[in-house]
Enzyme design. Structure first.
Site, mmCIF file in Angstrom:
data_model
loop_
_atom_site.group_PDB
_atom_site.id
_atom_site.type_symbol
_atom_site.label_atom_id
_atom_site.label_comp_id
_atom_site.label_asym_id
_atom_site.label_seq_id
_atom_site.Cartn_x
_atom_site.Cartn_y
_atom_site.Cartn_z
ATOM 1 N N ASP A 102 2.540 -0.809 -8.725
ATOM 2 C CA ASP A 102 3.501 -1.757 -8.167
ATOM 3 C C ASP A 102 4.486 -2.196 -9.242
ATOM 4 O O ASP A 102 4.324 -3.211 -9.916
ATOM 5 C CB ASP A 102 2.753 -2.952 -7.545
ATOM 6 C CG ASP A 102 2.019 -2.558 -6.275
ATOM 7 O OD1 ASP A 102 2.443 -1.570 -5.619
ATOM 8 O OD2 ASP A 102 1.022 -3.201 -5.917
ATOM 9 N N LYS A 137 3.312 2.228 4.862
ATOM 10 C CA LYS A 137 2.947 1.430 6.038
ATOM 11 C C LYS A 137 3.976 1.583 7.163
ATOM 12 O O LYS A 137 4.584 0.606 7.629
ATOM 13 C CB LYS A 137 2.796 -0.055 5.663
ATOM 14 C CG LYS A 137 1.692 -0.307 4.662
ATOM 15 C CD LYS A 137 1.428 -1.794 4.511
ATOM 16 C CE LYS A 137 0.350 -2.093 3.495
ATOM 17 N NZ LYS A 137 0.735 -1.853 2.086
ATOM 18 N N ASP A 168 6.911 1.747 13.323
ATOM 19 C CA ASP A 168 8.112 1.875 14.159
ATOM 20 C C ASP A 168 7.754 2.687 15.412
ATOM 21 O O ASP A 168 6.574 3.010 15.613
ATOM 22 C CB ASP A 168 9.227 2.539 13.334
ATOM 23 C CG ASP A 168 10.615 2.041 13.729
ATOM 24 O OD1 ASP A 168 10.883 1.921 14.949
ATOM 25 O OD2 ASP A 168 11.431 1.771 12.841
ATOM 26 N N GLN A 202 -3.311 -12.655 -2.321
ATOM 27 C CA GLN A 202 -4.371 -12.090 -1.476
ATOM 28 C C GLN A 202 -5.294 -13.190 -0.945
ATOM 29 O O GLN A 202 -5.619 -14.134 -1.659
ATOM 30 C CB GLN A 202 -5.203 -11.072 -2.264
ATOM 31 C CG GLN A 202 -4.418 -9.872 -2.764
ATOM 32 C CD GLN A 202 -4.078 -8.864 -1.672
ATOM 33 O OE1 GLN A 202 -4.049 -9.184 -0.486
ATOM 34 N NE2 GLN A 202 -3.783 -7.643 -2.071
ATOM 35 N N GLY A 260 -4.554 -3.111 -7.886
ATOM 36 C CA GLY A 260 -3.257 -3.316 -8.514
ATOM 37 C C GLY A 260 -3.378 -4.239 -9.700
ATOM 38 O O GLY A 260 -3.795 -3.832 -10.793
HETATM 39 O O1 C5P Z 1 -2.406 -6.334 -6.913
HETATM 40 P P1 C5P Z 1 -3.360 -6.087 -5.778
HETATM 41 O O2 C5P Z 1 -4.640 -5.410 -6.205
HETATM 42 O O3 C5P Z 1 -3.565 -7.288 -4.919
HETATM 43 O O4 C5P Z 1 -2.557 -5.010 -4.925
HETATM 44 C C1 C5P Z 1 -3.012 -4.511 -3.724
HETATM 45 C C2 C5P Z 1 -2.178 -3.339 -3.312
HETATM 46 O O5 C5P Z 1 -2.690 -2.886 -2.082
HETATM 47 C C3 C5P Z 1 -0.704 -3.640 -3.100
HETATM 48 O O6 C5P Z 1 0.013 -2.504 -3.534
HETATM 49 C C4 C5P Z 1 -0.562 -3.814 -1.614
HETATM 50 O O7 C5P Z 1 0.664 -3.354 -1.132
HETATM 51 C C5 C5P Z 1 -1.691 -2.933 -1.078
HETATM 52 N N1 C5P Z 1 -2.307 -3.344 0.187
HETATM 53 C C6 C5P Z 1 -2.905 -4.560 0.362
HETATM 54 N N2 C5P Z 1 -3.468 -4.893 1.561
HETATM 55 C C7 C5P Z 1 -3.472 -4.030 2.564
HETATM 56 C C8 C5P Z 1 -2.896 -2.785 2.402
HETATM 57 C C9 C5P Z 1 -2.330 -2.454 1.174
HETATM 58 O O8 C5P Z 1 -2.934 -5.363 -0.582
HETATM 59 N N3 C5P Z 1 -4.080 -4.339 3.683
#
Ligand code: C5P
Length: 229
Positions: A11, A63, A66, A189, A209
């Site tokens: 990211d 993701k 559409d 989150q 991430g």
């Molecule tokens: O930094 P972190 O570990 O929170 O990042 C989570 C990654 O997972 C981000 O790139 C986010 O876009 C992705 N993601 C998420 N939740 C979802 C699907 C994908 O956090 N349900």
């Protein structure tokens, strides 16, 4: 021995940072792949950079959400990128779109596996009400898992808290984001889990991430390996 499968979320909008992440996450203790989301894919030259990555598992987290024709056309537009292993589609796009995308991918000569994204890990039971849902997240996620199954999706992306219910319904790959190493802040989150617990509850792979890419990446990888043991 099967190594734990981890997708590192790249990211960032900088190619130099992605190169640094790839270099610093090398380890023979984990099966590591790289996830690229909207930030990097939309960045100047991001798409081209992804297409040139060799010998790594690539997870394109767009993701898609559409109408069927638009999503299928979007997947067609990715045809020149030959190294995509996984592509995400949002469950909110609905059954018609999911079926159309899965059908297209399965009949075309591609290795892309479609992952259905269920309720985001950043969404809580109170925030889901604000977008009009009246049932708890878990009820919604169970329906989405049934949809993934009946539509032939290769996998599901879901929060750690939803794993046990999903496991009973869906037998394909289950990839879990919202993972935090001990002591790390949740950030945006809401439904978070530790790596070991997530695998124990049924994840086949994790997305990580900020717990990996922020701070000292090599130390974070060592910390992850320790927590998994
Ligand atoms: O930094 P972190 O570990 O929170 O990042 C989570 C990654 O997972 C981000 O790139 C986010 O876009 C992705 N993601 C998420 N939740 C979802 C699907 C994908 O956090 N349900």
């Amino acid at each position: 021995m099967i190594k734990p499968k981890i997708f590192i979320a790249c990211d960032t909008n900088k190619i130099s940072e992605v190169k640094r992440i790839i270099n610093l996450t090398r380890t023979n203790k984990l099966d590591i792949g790289y996830k690229f989301g909207l930030e990097f894919f939309y960045s100047k030259n991001g798409r081209k950079f992804i297409s040139k990555i060799k010998k790594k598992k690539i997870f394109l987290d767009l993701k898609l959400n559409d109408i069927p024709a638009t999503c299928v056309a979007a997947v067609k537009s990715l045809r020149d990128i030959k190294n995509i292993n996984y592509l995400t589609l949002h469950a909110n796009a609905g059954e018609e779109t999911i079926k159309a995308v899965v059908k297209f991918v399965k009949k075309s000569n591609t290795k892309i596996r479609i992952l259905l994204v269920t309720v985001l890990t950043s969404i809580s039971n109170s925030s889901i009400k604000k977008i009009g849902h009246t049932k708890p997240i878990i009820d919604l996620v169970k329906k989405q898992a049934l949809l993934a199954k009946s539509s032939g999706c290769h996998g599901i992306v879901c929060a750690g808290s939803d794993l046990k219910s999903i496991k009973k319904i869906f037998k394909g790959e289950i990839i879990t984001p919202g993972i935090r190493l001990k002591g790390d802040s949740f950030g945006d989150q809401k439904r978070v889990m530790g790596p070991k617990e997530s695998f124990k509850n049924g994840s086949t792979a994790l997305v990580m991430g900020r717990s990996i890419i922020k701070g000292n990446i090599q130390n974070n990888i060592s910390k992850l390996i320790k927590e998994l043991n």
